[in-house]
Scaffold this active site. Structure first.
Site, PDB file in Angstrom:
ATOM      1  N   LYS A 234      84.531  77.531   0.455  1.00  0.00           N
ATOM      2  CA  LYS A 234      84.479  76.965   1.808  1.00  0.00           C
ATOM      3  C   LYS A 234      83.898  75.551   1.801  1.00  0.00           C
ATOM      4  O   LYS A 234      84.418  74.652   2.439  1.00  0.00           O
ATOM      5  CB  LYS A 234      83.608  77.834   2.741  1.00  0.00           C
ATOM      6  CG  LYS A 234      84.058  79.276   2.837  1.00  0.00           C
ATOM      7  CD  LYS A 234      83.214  80.053   3.837  1.00  0.00           C
ATOM      8  CE  LYS A 234      81.726  80.092   3.545  1.00  0.00           C
ATOM      9  NZ  LYS A 234      81.358  80.827   2.326  1.00  0.00           N
TER      10      LYS A 234
ATOM     11  N   ARG B 284      77.418  83.715  10.730  1.00  0.00           N
ATOM     12  CA  ARG B 284      77.394  84.691   9.643  1.00  0.00           C
ATOM     13  C   ARG B 284      77.131  86.104  10.164  1.00  0.00           C
ATOM     14  O   ARG B 284      77.118  87.040   9.368  1.00  0.00           O
ATOM     15  CB  ARG B 284      76.271  84.324   8.671  1.00  0.00           C
ATOM     16  CG  ARG B 284      76.773  83.692   7.373  1.00  0.00           C
ATOM     17  CD  ARG B 284      75.554  83.321   6.574  1.00  0.00           C
ATOM     18  NE  ARG B 284      75.782  83.238   5.164  1.00  0.00           N
ATOM     19  CZ  ARG B 284      75.991  82.119   4.501  1.00  0.00           C
ATOM     20  NH1 ARG B 284      76.104  80.983   5.139  1.00  0.00           N
ATOM     21  NH2 ARG B 284      76.106  82.134   3.185  1.00  0.00           N
TER      22      ARG B 284
ATOM     23  N   ARG C 202      78.192  78.345 -11.504  1.00  0.00           N
ATOM     24  CA  ARG C 202      78.165  77.195 -10.606  1.00  0.00           C
ATOM     25  C   ARG C 202      76.946  76.311 -10.843  1.00  0.00           C
ATOM     26  O   ARG C 202      75.856  76.797 -11.078  1.00  0.00           O
ATOM     27  CB  ARG C 202      78.143  77.721  -9.172  1.00  0.00           C
ATOM     28  CG  ARG C 202      78.279  76.680  -8.128  1.00  0.00           C
ATOM     29  CD  ARG C 202      78.789  77.281  -6.856  1.00  0.00           C
ATOM     30  NE  ARG C 202      77.725  77.851  -6.055  1.00  0.00           N
ATOM     31  CZ  ARG C 202      77.905  78.230  -4.788  1.00  0.00           C
ATOM     32  NH1 ARG C 202      79.094  78.125  -4.226  1.00  0.00           N
ATOM     33  NH2 ARG C 202      76.909  78.734  -4.102  1.00  0.00           N
TER      34      ARG C 202
ATOM     35  N   ARG D 118      71.389  76.824  -8.499  1.00  0.00           N
ATOM     36  CA  ARG D 118      70.613  77.227  -7.330  1.00  0.00           C
ATOM     37  C   ARG D 118      69.899  78.543  -7.612  1.00  0.00           C
ATOM     38  O   ARG D 118      70.430  79.401  -8.298  1.00  0.00           O
ATOM     39  CB  ARG D 118      71.549  77.415  -6.128  1.00  0.00           C
ATOM     40  CG  ARG D 118      72.001  76.116  -5.536  1.00  0.00           C
ATOM     41  CD  ARG D 118      73.160  76.224  -4.592  1.00  0.00           C
ATOM     42  NE  ARG D 118      73.211  77.402  -3.735  1.00  0.00           N
ATOM     43  CZ  ARG D 118      74.135  77.590  -2.784  1.00  0.00           C
ATOM     44  NH1 ARG D 118      75.043  76.647  -2.562  1.00  0.00           N
ATOM     45  NH2 ARG D 118      74.164  78.680  -2.062  1.00  0.00           N
TER      46      ARG D 118
ATOM     47  N   ARG E 242      73.581  88.727  -2.064  1.00  0.00           N
ATOM     48  CA  ARG E 242      74.327  87.898  -1.109  1.00  0.00           C
ATOM     49  C   ARG E 242      75.684  88.521  -0.778  1.00  0.00           C
ATOM     50  O   ARG E 242      76.138  88.477   0.359  1.00  0.00           O
ATOM     51  CB  ARG E 242      74.526  86.486  -1.672  1.00  0.00           C
ATOM     52  CG  ARG E 242      73.221  85.702  -1.722  1.00  0.00           C
ATOM     53  CD  ARG E 242      73.374  84.454  -2.552  1.00  0.00           C
ATOM     54  NE  ARG E 242      74.178  83.433  -1.926  1.00  0.00           N
ATOM     55  CZ  ARG E 242      74.770  82.438  -2.575  1.00  0.00           C
ATOM     56  NH1 ARG E 242      74.684  82.366  -3.892  1.00  0.00           N
ATOM     57  NH2 ARG E 242      75.459  81.537  -1.929  1.00  0.00           N
TER      58      ARG E 242
HETATM   59  P1  AMP Z   1      75.490  79.015   1.677  1.00  0.00           P
HETATM   60  O1  AMP Z   1      75.281  77.735   0.978  1.00  0.00           O
HETATM   61  O2  AMP Z   1      76.345  78.898   2.910  1.00  0.00           O
HETATM   62  O3  AMP Z   1      75.959  80.134   0.765  1.00  0.00           O
HETATM   63  O4  AMP Z   1      74.046  79.481   2.219  1.00  0.00           O
HETATM   64  C1  AMP Z   1      72.959  79.683   1.355  1.00  0.00           C
HETATM   65  C2  AMP Z   1      71.905  80.525   2.042  1.00  0.00           C
HETATM   66  O5  AMP Z   1      71.448  79.866   3.236  1.00  0.00           O
HETATM   67  C3  AMP Z   1      72.372  81.891   2.528  1.00  0.00           C
HETATM   68  O6  AMP Z   1      72.349  82.871   1.492  1.00  0.00           O
HETATM   69  C4  AMP Z   1      71.346  82.188   3.624  1.00  0.00           C
HETATM   70  O7  AMP Z   1      70.097  82.574   3.076  1.00  0.00           O
HETATM   71  C5  AMP Z   1      71.160  80.811   4.243  1.00  0.00           C
HETATM   72  N1  AMP Z   1      72.127  80.605   5.358  1.00  0.00           N
HETATM   73  C6  AMP Z   1      73.126  79.693   5.407  1.00  0.00           C
HETATM   74  N2  AMP Z   1      73.803  79.784   6.557  1.00  0.00           N
HETATM   75  C7  AMP Z   1      73.208  80.777   7.273  1.00  0.00           C
HETATM   76  C8  AMP Z   1      73.457  81.371   8.544  1.00  0.00           C
HETATM   77  N3  AMP Z   1      74.466  80.977   9.324  1.00  0.00           N
HETATM   78  N4  AMP Z   1      72.641  82.377   8.944  1.00  0.00           N
HETATM   79  C9  AMP Z   1      71.607  82.793   8.175  1.00  0.00           C
HETATM   80  N5  AMP Z   1      71.326  82.297   6.960  1.00  0.00           N
HETATM   81  C10 AMP Z   1      72.116  81.293   6.507  1.00  0.00           C
END
Ligand code: AMP
Length: 213
Positions: free
Chosen positions: A13, A88, A127, A160, A171
């Site tokens: 994404k 989410r 990654r 990360r 996750r």
């Molecule tokens: P991502 O980079 O989108 O995979 O996000 C990394 C982490 O950020 C996720 O595993 C959550 O801990 C947090 N996160 C990102 N977006 C959200 C969201 N919309 N709601 C809650 N936590 C979020």
């Protein structure tokens, strides 16, 4: 155009949202990137978010909703934006709908990125992410020219904390439990398109372009 890129972690994404930003000038609003920037800057919000992110858990709505509300009202988002990683949960999606009604706008499209869990584990564990511009690399499939250094900006590449194997599993679990119900939420509104995100990035871009037409 207000579009949501929906899909599990590692489905591409972020990569596709950045391409849309470059090609169609639609700003990418990525809650994950915003939270990581807050962590890097050492803000209170970042400190709070980190404890959830490092465990693969969702950050509370009180933190992420505010971030999106603020950004969506920026001048550069007047013509629309691409949401990456938000909403989410059903509750976030309902809050988003209300927020946009208040701005006399609406979600136009949600695009589901489909990839098998097996492929996601392979993608996430290999990654590496740039600490400065957030560009993603993969140790096997898309390595940087110089090990540990970003091709785009020269920034340092890191793995990360939440791309460690046990956190990846968490996750994915959270995705299936909390985020997958959004597929029906947007399908019921007639806004959902599915794309095969296991293809090469260029093919995914083409499919995404068609889905957004
Ligand atoms: P991502 O980079 O989108 O995979 O996000 C990394 C982490 O950020 C996720 O595993 C959550 O801990 C947090 N996160 C990102 N977006 C959200 C969201 N919309 N709601 C809650 N936590 C979020």
């Amino acid at each position: 155009m207000i579009a949501i890129l929906l899909g599990p972690p590692g489905s591409g994404k972020g990569t596709q949202a950045k391409r849309l930003w470059k090609e169609r000038h639609l700003p990418q609003l990525s809650t994950g990137d915003m939270l990581r920037s807050a962590i890097q800057s050492g803000t209170q919000l970042g400190v709070e978010a980190k404890s959830f992110m490092d465990r693969g858990l969702l950050v509370p709505d009180s933190i992420v909703v505010g971030l999106i509300e603020e950004r969506s009202k920026e001048d550069r988002c007047k013509e629309g934006f691409i949401l990456d990683g938000f909403p989410r949960t059903i509750s976030q999606a309902q809050t988003l709908d209300q927020m946009l009604i208040d701005q006399n706008r609406k979600v136009d499209r949600a695009v589901l990125f489909e990839v098998s869990d097996e492929e996601l584990v392979c993608r996430l564990s290999g990654r590496r992410t740039c600490t400065q511009c957030h560009t993603m690399f993969h140790m096997e499939h898309a390595p940087p020219h110089v090990s540990g250094v970003c091709d785009q900006c020269g920034g340092k590449l890191i793995q990360r904390n939440d791309d460690q194997p046990e956190v990846i599993q968490k996750r994915l679990l959270v995705y299936h439990r909390e985020t997958k119900p959004l597929v029906d939420f947007y399908a019921n509104q007639g806004k959902l398109k599915n794309i095969d995100a296991s293809q090469r990035a260029d093919a995914v871009s083409e499919a995404l372009g068609r889905a957004l037409q």
